[in-house]
Design a protein around this motif. Sequence first.
Motif, short mmCIF file in Angstrom:
data_model
loop_
_atom_site.label_atom_id
_atom_site.label_comp_id
_atom_site.label_asym_id
_atom_site.label_seq_id
_atom_site.Cartn_x
_atom_site.Cartn_y
_atom_site.Cartn_z
N VAL A 437 22.32 15.01 6.79
CA VAL A 437 23.18 14.07 6.07
C VAL A 437 24.27 13.49 6.97
CG1 VAL A 437 24.81 13.80 4.17
CG2 VAL A 437 22.69 15.05 3.82
N PRO A 438 25.00 14.29 7.77
CA PRO A 438 25.99 13.67 8.66
C PRO A 438 25.39 12.63 9.60
CG PRO A 438 26.33 16.03 8.58
CD PRO A 438 25.04 15.76 7.86
N THR A 439 24.20 12.91 10.13
CA THR A 439 23.54 11.95 11.01
C THR A 439 23.20 10.68 10.26
OG1 THR A 439 22.60 13.79 12.29
CG2 THR A 439 21.60 11.62 12.58
N MET A 440 22.65 10.82 9.06
CA MET A 440 22.29 9.67 8.25
C MET A 440 23.52 8.83 7.91
SD MET A 440 20.65 9.58 4.40
CE MET A 440 22.16 10.27 3.72
N VAL A 441 24.62 9.49 7.58
CA VAL A 441 25.84 8.76 7.23
C VAL A 441 26.31 7.90 8.39
CG1 VAL A 441 28.31 9.07 6.76
CG2 VAL A 441 26.62 10.38 5.47
N LEU A 442 26.33 8.45 9.59
CA LEU A 442 26.78 7.69 10.76
C LEU A 442 25.85 6.52 11.05
CD1 LEU A 442 27.85 10.60 13.14
CD2 LEU A 442 29.33 9.10 11.81
N LEU A 549 33.06 23.01 13.96
CA LEU A 549 32.42 22.54 15.19
C LEU A 549 31.15 21.76 14.91
CD1 LEU A 549 32.86 25.69 17.48
CD2 LEU A 549 34.05 23.50 17.68
N THR A 550 30.39 22.20 13.93
CA THR A 550 29.11 21.54 13.66
C THR A 550 29.30 20.15 13.09
OG1 THR A 550 28.07 23.70 13.22
CG2 THR A 550 26.90 21.74 12.46
N ALA A 551 30.06 20.04 12.00
CA ALA A 551 30.27 18.74 11.36
C ALA A 551 31.50 18.03 11.89
CB ALA A 551 30.39 18.92 9.85
N GLY A 552 32.53 18.81 12.24
CA GLY A 552 33.77 18.20 12.69
C GLY A 552 33.63 17.40 13.97
N LEU A 553 32.87 17.94 14.92
CA LEU A 553 32.70 17.22 16.19
C LEU A 553 31.86 15.97 16.01
CD1 LEU A 553 32.22 20.10 18.78
CD2 LEU A 553 34.24 18.71 18.35
N MET A 554 30.96 15.97 15.00
CA MET A 554 30.15 14.77 14.76
C MET A 554 30.99 13.62 14.22
SD MET A 554 26.60 16.26 13.14
CE MET A 554 25.86 14.62 13.12
N ILE A 555 31.98 13.93 13.41
CA ILE A 555 32.77 12.86 12.80
C ILE A 555 33.99 12.49 13.64
CG2 ILE A 555 34.30 14.31 11.41
CD1 ILE A 555 34.11 12.25 9.20
N PHE A 556 34.36 13.31 14.61
CA PHE A 556 35.60 13.03 15.36
C PHE A 556 35.61 11.66 16.03
CE2 PHE A 556 38.38 13.28 19.09
CZ PHE A 556 39.57 13.59 18.45
N PRO A 557 34.52 11.24 16.70
CA PRO A 557 34.55 9.88 17.28
C PRO A 557 34.77 8.80 16.23
CG PRO A 557 32.74 11.15 18.21
CD PRO A 557 33.27 11.95 17.06
N ALA A 558 34.16 8.96 15.04
CA ALA A 558 34.37 7.98 13.98
C ALA A 558 35.81 8.02 13.47
CB ALA A 558 33.39 8.23 12.83
N LEU A 561 38.09 5.91 15.47
CA LEU A 561 37.97 4.47 15.23
C LEU A 561 38.59 4.05 13.90
CD1 LEU A 561 34.27 3.91 16.38
CD2 LEU A 561 36.36 3.43 17.67
N GLY A 562 38.87 5.03 13.04
CA GLY A 562 39.39 4.72 11.71
C GLY A 562 40.77 5.30 11.47
N PRO A 563 40.86 6.43 10.76
CA PRO A 563 42.17 6.96 10.35
C PRO A 563 43.12 7.27 11.49
CG PRO A 563 40.40 8.03 9.13
CD PRO A 563 39.75 7.20 10.20
N ILE A 564 42.61 7.79 12.62
CA ILE A 564 43.51 8.15 13.71
C ILE A 564 44.15 6.91 14.33
CG2 ILE A 564 43.63 9.17 16.02
CD1 ILE A 564 41.53 11.19 15.15
N VAL A 565 43.34 5.89 14.60
CA VAL A 565 43.89 4.65 15.14
C VAL A 565 44.86 4.01 14.15
CG1 VAL A 565 43.33 2.28 15.81
CG2 VAL A 565 41.94 4.18 16.64
N GLU A 566 44.49 4.01 12.86
CA GLU A 566 45.35 3.41 11.84
C GLU A 566 46.67 4.16 11.75
OE1 GLU A 566 45.11 1.94 7.17
OE2 GLU A 566 43.49 3.16 8.03
N GLY A 567 46.61 5.50 11.85
CA GLY A 567 47.83 6.29 11.81
C GLY A 567 48.74 6.00 12.99
N LEU A 568 48.15 5.82 14.17
CA LEU A 568 48.95 5.52 15.36
C LEU A 568 49.54 4.12 15.30
CD1 LEU A 568 46.66 7.09 18.12
CD2 LEU A 568 48.77 8.04 17.16
#
Length: 570
Positions: A437-442, A549-558, A561-568
């Motif tokens: 599912v994480p792969t499909m979502v990305l 580590l399993t799911a968190g590292l998969m979403i970190f690049p995304a 590009l979204g919430p982290i950049v917006e927060g900064l």
Amino acid sequence: MSAQGITQIVFYCVALIALGYPLGVFMARVYMADRVGGRRLRFLSSIENGFYRAVRTDATKEQDWKSYGTTVLVFSVLFFLLLYLIQRVQNHLFLNPDHMAGVPSHLSLNTAASFITNTNWQYYGGEYTMSYLTQMAGLAVQNFVSAAVGIAVLVAVIRGIARRSSGTLGNFWVDLYRTLVYILLPLAVIVAAILIWQGVPQTLHGHATAHTLQGATQTIARGPVASQIAIKQLGTNGGGFYNSNSGVPFENPTGLSNFVEMLSILLIPAGLVFMFGRMVLARRHAWAVFASMFVVFLLGVAVNLPSEQHGSQVLRASGVNITQGHGQSGGNMSDKEVRFGLANTAVWTTATSDASNGSVNGGFDAQTPFGGAVPLVNLFLGEVIFGGVGSGLYGMFFYIILAVFVAGLMVGRTPEWLGKKIEAREIKYAALGALFVPTMVLVLAALSIATKSGLASIFNSGVHGFTETLYAYDSQGNNNGSAFAGFGLTNFSADFGTIAMLLGRFVPMFAALALGGALAKKKIVPASAGTFRTDGATFVVLLVGVIALTAGLMIFPALTLGPIVEGLMH
């Protein structure tokens, strides 16, 4: 944070454990009994046997995982077709006092997929799209049925874990009936009665017409609301009768209704963990699993609440008073209920995204970047932190398998879980269930961002538009149903969402059944000095770490590009 808000959070946590544990004990008795009902309740067994005769099944004949899964799939397809048909022809059917038109084909298809997969993603406003018949016979029925299917599959997988040298996992029709009649229906009646008492509408009359003090005319939507809200929360469905969900006072009129609805979100998922411990005779292990879920839940609240309390730089610079005071929780109150304050919205936001519920009492789209990142990350973890009824716990089993595999690698021996050796086949099933599912979502989010048809659904520009797109497929793929409000309906988004919901539901489900079938055939091996214990603090830390580590590292690049950049930026 106010003392009142902290007290509310503590009280919620205490109530969840105090009610979840006895519910889990009761559910274990329901599924472990040869028949439900003693001498005084023998008529319950008679009715149950009548149901088995009606569906032409032998309750004593069990199924292997392939047969069980096939029955689930055929059952779901039939209800999918029925729900699609009801929506399309609702304008020709009864219980339509406000003369709702038939639902368009793409929207009907998406909604049917949404409700049979326990997602309840809504591209429509219920009060001006669906007739009462569609709401009750279509959507509310699926709120019961899709939840029952998820619990039934979980029970089958648990039997596979508990049994030794067996090729069967139980009978789907038995598990379905007992879930519906002995668990979901009684709880829904109780919660619906409380909601009606608190003022939630429950009527078959059409929309009411009111005249304002200025002489204008106002139409007030009403209908069979309380009955649908009760099961939408208990079954972790989340689809509201109204477009704004539990942020509408008619769905959620008082502080007590807010607490009951919020508690209902996690009540059954929490109880299922304790049921699991009873059924596999490993209560300490179940408490360790519960502790892992509870820790991540509290982490979500601990990030969301301060983020919303602090607000954003733009909000502070605009001169808006966000200071906490008497009768005012302060902070970022945009799209939040002043009646309930930030603490209740933070708990609801975290609980609804830790479960596959998706209901809201405030708008996610108006949260601060880091506050809104909490539900986004929670979904991406696979909604195994309590998760959907049934699906959350069997999703957690995937991570438990990976955790004991990692532990086995560290000590240099074959990993074991509850007395059974975990080998290559079980690792493959767990990896498929956890990573698909994480792969499909990305992939779907990337296609939506990169294509003209996909961009047509995005309302907000820049990084926030990316976040709302990622959240849309994160929510649908993980069968949650909540949304950042800017993502709109097109044929492209409806069709991609339908694919995400169906694959997100049935691929992990079949991986879980296959895992249960594989474990059912294994023998129990005695624990030794080198066996990694799965009932202590070390296991809790390892399990939380593997999930991150399993799911968190998969979403970190995304996230960058979204919430982290917006927060900064703000």
